[in-house]
Design an enzyme around this catalytic site. Structure first.
Site, PDB file in Angstrom:
ATOM      1  N   SER A 116       0.638  -1.386  -0.497  1.00  0.00           N
ATOM      2  CA  SER A 116      -0.119  -0.290   0.153  1.00  0.00           C
ATOM      3  C   SER A 116       1.034   1.500   0.100  1.00  0.00           C
ATOM      4  O   SER A 116       2.028   1.190   0.245  1.00  0.00           O
ATOM      5  CB  SER A 116      -1.056  -0.015   1.200  1.00  0.00           C
ATOM      6  OG  SER A 116      -1.628   1.125   1.651  1.00  0.00           O
ATOM      7  N   TYR A 140      -1.423   0.044   9.987  1.00  0.00           N
ATOM      8  CA  TYR A 140      -1.810  -0.781   9.015  1.00  0.00           C
ATOM      9  C   TYR A 140      -0.719  -0.018   8.161  1.00  0.00           C
ATOM     10  O   TYR A 140      -0.335  -1.781   7.212  1.00  0.00           O
ATOM     11  CB  TYR A 140      -3.028   0.258   8.200  1.00  0.00           C
ATOM     12  CG  TYR A 140      -3.150  -0.324   6.855  1.00  0.00           C
ATOM     13  CD1 TYR A 140      -3.578  -1.431   6.483  1.00  0.00           C
ATOM     14  CD2 TYR A 140      -3.132   0.900   5.915  1.00  0.00           C
ATOM     15  CE1 TYR A 140      -3.389  -1.871   5.624  1.00  0.00           C
ATOM     16  CE2 TYR A 140      -2.891  -0.007   4.398  1.00  0.00           C
ATOM     17  CZ  TYR A 140      -3.980  -0.861   4.046  1.00  0.00           C
ATOM     18  OH  TYR A 140      -4.086  -1.246   2.865  1.00  0.00           O
ATOM     19  N   LYS A 144       2.242  -3.270   6.220  1.00  0.00           N
ATOM     20  CA  LYS A 144       2.912  -3.439   5.784  1.00  0.00           C
ATOM     21  C   LYS A 144       3.747  -3.918   5.453  1.00  0.00           C
ATOM     22  O   LYS A 144       4.493  -3.935   4.023  1.00  0.00           O
ATOM     23  CB  LYS A 144       1.820  -2.859   4.206  1.00  0.00           C
ATOM     24  CG  LYS A 144       0.453  -3.192   4.102  1.00  0.00           C
ATOM     25  CD  LYS A 144      -0.129  -3.994   3.069  1.00  0.00           C
ATOM     26  CE  LYS A 144      -1.763  -4.241   3.364  1.00  0.00           C
ATOM     27  NZ  LYS A 144      -2.313  -5.913   2.742  1.00  0.00           N
ATOM     28  N   ILE A 206     -17.026  16.043   3.641  1.00  0.00           N
ATOM     29  CA  ILE A 206     -16.069  16.105   3.767  1.00  0.00           C
ATOM     30  C   ILE A 206     -15.088  16.575   4.701  1.00  0.00           C
ATOM     31  O   ILE A 206     -15.448  17.368   5.307  1.00  0.00           O
ATOM     32  CB  ILE A 206     -16.147  17.116   2.045  1.00  0.00           C
ATOM     33  CG1 ILE A 206     -17.039  16.114   1.449  1.00  0.00           C
ATOM     34  CG2 ILE A 206     -15.233  17.487   2.202  1.00  0.00           C
ATOM     35  CD1 ILE A 206     -17.360  17.725   0.369  1.00  0.00           C
ATOM     36  N   ARG A 220      -6.181  12.630  -3.860  1.00  0.00           N
ATOM     37  CA  ARG A 220      -5.453  11.192  -3.862  1.00  0.00           C
ATOM     38  C   ARG A 220      -5.289  11.178  -5.299  1.00  0.00           C
ATOM     39  O   ARG A 220      -6.121  11.749  -6.059  1.00  0.00           O
ATOM     40  CB  ARG A 220      -6.913  10.560  -3.260  1.00  0.00           C
ATOM     41  CG  ARG A 220      -6.792  10.911  -1.465  1.00  0.00           C
ATOM     42  CD  ARG A 220      -5.608  10.397  -1.224  1.00  0.00           C
ATOM     43  NE  ARG A 220      -6.002  10.576   0.563  1.00  0.00           N
ATOM     44  CZ  ARG A 220      -5.083  11.719   1.435  1.00  0.00           C
ATOM     45  NH1 ARG A 220      -4.943  12.301   0.611  1.00  0.00           N
ATOM     46  NH2 ARG A 220      -5.052  11.969   2.458  1.00  0.00           N
TER      47      ARG A 220
HETATM   48  N1  UFG Z   1     -13.163  11.029   2.809  1.00  0.00           N
HETATM   49  C1  UFG Z   1     -14.190  12.082   2.775  1.00  0.00           C
HETATM   50  N2  UFG Z   1     -15.300  11.480   3.039  1.00  0.00           N
HETATM   51  C2  UFG Z   1     -15.608  10.634   3.189  1.00  0.00           C
HETATM   52  C3  UFG Z   1     -14.671   9.430   3.207  1.00  0.00           C
HETATM   53  C4  UFG Z   1     -12.803   9.718   2.848  1.00  0.00           C
HETATM   54  O1  UFG Z   1     -13.950  13.809   2.972  1.00  0.00           O
HETATM   55  O2  UFG Z   1     -16.527  10.240   4.154  1.00  0.00           O
HETATM   56  C5  UFG Z   1     -11.520  11.721   2.437  1.00  0.00           C
HETATM   57  C6  UFG Z   1     -10.844  11.563   3.242  1.00  0.00           C
HETATM   58  O3  UFG Z   1     -10.789  12.438   4.703  1.00  0.00           O
HETATM   59  C7  UFG Z   1      -9.712  11.663   2.418  1.00  0.00           C
HETATM   60  C8  UFG Z   1      -9.839  11.145   1.186  1.00  0.00           C
HETATM   61  O4  UFG Z   1     -11.905  11.344   0.764  1.00  0.00           O
HETATM   62  O5  UFG Z   1      -8.627  12.663   2.168  1.00  0.00           O
HETATM   63  C9  UFG Z   1      -9.892   9.625   0.800  1.00  0.00           C
HETATM   64  O6  UFG Z   1      -9.960   8.667   1.703  1.00  0.00           O
HETATM   65  P1  UFG Z   1     -10.297   7.154   1.963  1.00  0.00           P
HETATM   66  O7  UFG Z   1     -10.867   6.614   2.782  1.00  0.00           O
HETATM   67  O8  UFG Z   1     -10.991   6.738   0.722  1.00  0.00           O
HETATM   68  O9  UFG Z   1      -8.897   6.877   1.356  1.00  0.00           O
HETATM   69  P2  UFG Z   1      -7.207   6.658   2.491  1.00  0.00           P
HETATM   70  O10 UFG Z   1      -6.630   7.923   1.084  1.00  0.00           O
HETATM   71  O11 UFG Z   1      -7.590   7.185   3.512  1.00  0.00           O
HETATM   72  O12 UFG Z   1      -6.803   5.528   2.229  1.00  0.00           O
HETATM   73  C10 UFG Z   1      -6.670   4.713   1.300  1.00  0.00           C
HETATM   74  C11 UFG Z   1      -6.894   3.246   1.339  1.00  0.00           C
HETATM   75  C12 UFG Z   1      -6.008   3.010   2.409  1.00  0.00           C
HETATM   76  C13 UFG Z   1      -4.669   3.137   1.589  1.00  0.00           C
HETATM   77  C14 UFG Z   1      -4.085   4.737   1.229  1.00  0.00           C
HETATM   78  C15 UFG Z   1      -3.270   4.934  -0.043  1.00  0.00           C
HETATM   79  O13 UFG Z   1      -8.183   3.232   2.517  1.00  0.00           O
HETATM   80  O14 UFG Z   1      -6.137   1.357   2.960  1.00  0.00           O
HETATM   81  O15 UFG Z   1      -5.583   4.919   0.117  1.00  0.00           O
HETATM   82  O16 UFG Z   1      -3.108   5.710  -0.455  1.00  0.00           O
HETATM   83  F1  UFG Z   1      -2.969   3.245   2.640  1.00  0.00           F
END
Ligand code: UFG
Length: 325
Positions: A116, A140, A144, A206, A220
């Protein structure tokens, strides 16, 4: 090749299985169905209900003699891992050590592993290449990273050849619509957007709009699960033909902000998707974008389905199909 896919009933695993089958490999799935779904299994394949915490289950599976295996069985909620590290130690670390030991004992020495982008932590520069410092910000990501190190030792000591695939933000669903098993209790952005678009929740949050990004929300690198799946097959072919291990980033090399994702989903679904801006979520870096040059160079891999429209459209179709059943 005869391939064992551990965690093959899960979201990413099932897409990997589909791609392996399409490329003519013979697949057996090993899964405890704790988060994987029966509906994600293909009846053409063998499947074994077993647990990676039970070494006997693994020994029984590996005694069927496979040329290689793919390991995708893990817990993956970064936030939860900070509250329940024990759960991640046991399943991700102990489970993987059981797999490594059983595999080498049964002379199955080619492994593709779901790593990851969480191994990197807060970016020191962008885009993030494979040499970027590894300072995971959550437990997590630490699990990894440790597994990558275990694999490197088993390579040196036992001749295991591995591909560590560092996924950025996995998203999307099978564009052919064959796979549409939804994850249970999703915490990721796109599934949450879809739950609102499909009337399963009223509105979404958000997390933060004061980041140093173009619109204040986090950026992202979303990479389509079908692109990830094709990288697994290419990585498997690479390590077996070259007898050489490989660690690569897998991303689209494109950054999308949370607001951009929500806006695009509004257009595609025709739903207003009400969203409130709330406090930042702890542990979220402002921007994560991959350099996937090495994957292109070594595997001739490039994301093909990872544009924002395909990501959203394929996910929306999966949600609608699943909810109709
Ligand atoms: N987000 C929101 N509202 C939500 C959910 C997410 O605003 O209800 C935002 C988060 O704050 C973040 C973005 O959307 O800025 C993406 O969030 P995710 O939870 O979808 O993903 P993450 O970037 O936190 O993490 C994901 C995987 C991890 C991995 C990572 C690698 O869940 O396991 O990508 O980039 F490690």
């Amino acid at each position: 090749m005869k391939v064992l896919v551990i965690g093959g009933a899960g979201y990413i695993g099932s897409h990997v299985v589909k791609e392996l089958m399409a490329k003519g490999h013979s697949v057996t799935v090993f899964d405890n169905l704790s988060s994987g779904l029966k509906q994600n299994l293909f009846k053409e394949n063998g499947s074994i209900k077993g647990d990676i915490l039970n070494k006997k289950d693994l020994d029984k599976a590996f005694s069927k003699k496979f040329d290689a295996f793919v390991h995708l069985a893990a817990f993956k909620a970064a936030g939860e891992s900070m509250i329940k590290p024990e759960k991640y130690s046991v399943n991700n670390i102990t489970g993987t050590l059981n797999i490594l030991n059983s595999a080498v004992e049964h002379d199955c020495k080619y492994m593709v592993f779901s790593s990851s982008a969480a191994v990197f932590g807060e970016p020191e520069y962008l885009p993030i290449d494979e040499n970027h410092p590894k300072k995971p910000e959550n437990y997590y990501g630490f699990t990894k990273l440790k597994i990558e190190e275990f694999m490197a030792w088993y390579d040196k000591l036992k001749g295991l050849k591995f591909a560590a695939l560092r996924y950025f933000n996995a998203a999307g669903y099978d564009p052919e619509g064959v796979l549409y098993g939804l994850e249970q209790n999703p915490a990721n952005l796109l599934p949450i957007i879809m739950e609102v678009a499909c009337g399963m929740r009223e509105k979404m949050k958000i997390f933060g709009n004061d980041y140093d990004t173009r619109d204040g929300t986090c950026i992202r690198d979303y990479v389509h699960v079908t692109d990830l799946a094709s990288a697994h097959v290419k990585a498997l072919e690479y390590i077996t033909s070259k007898n050489e291990s490989l660690t690569v980033n897998l991303g689209s090399e494109t950054g999308t902000s949370v607001t951009e994702m929500v806006d695009a989903a509004r257009k595609i679904t025709g739903h207003a998707i009400p969203a409130d801006y709330v406090e930042r979520r702890p542990g979220d870096p402002a921007t994560l974008v991959a350099s996937a040059k090495l994957a292109e160079e070594k595997l001739n891999w490039k994301a093909q389905y990872s544009d924002i429209n395909t990501l959203i459209d394929s996910t929306y179709k999966a949600y609608k199909k699943f909810l109709k059943k």
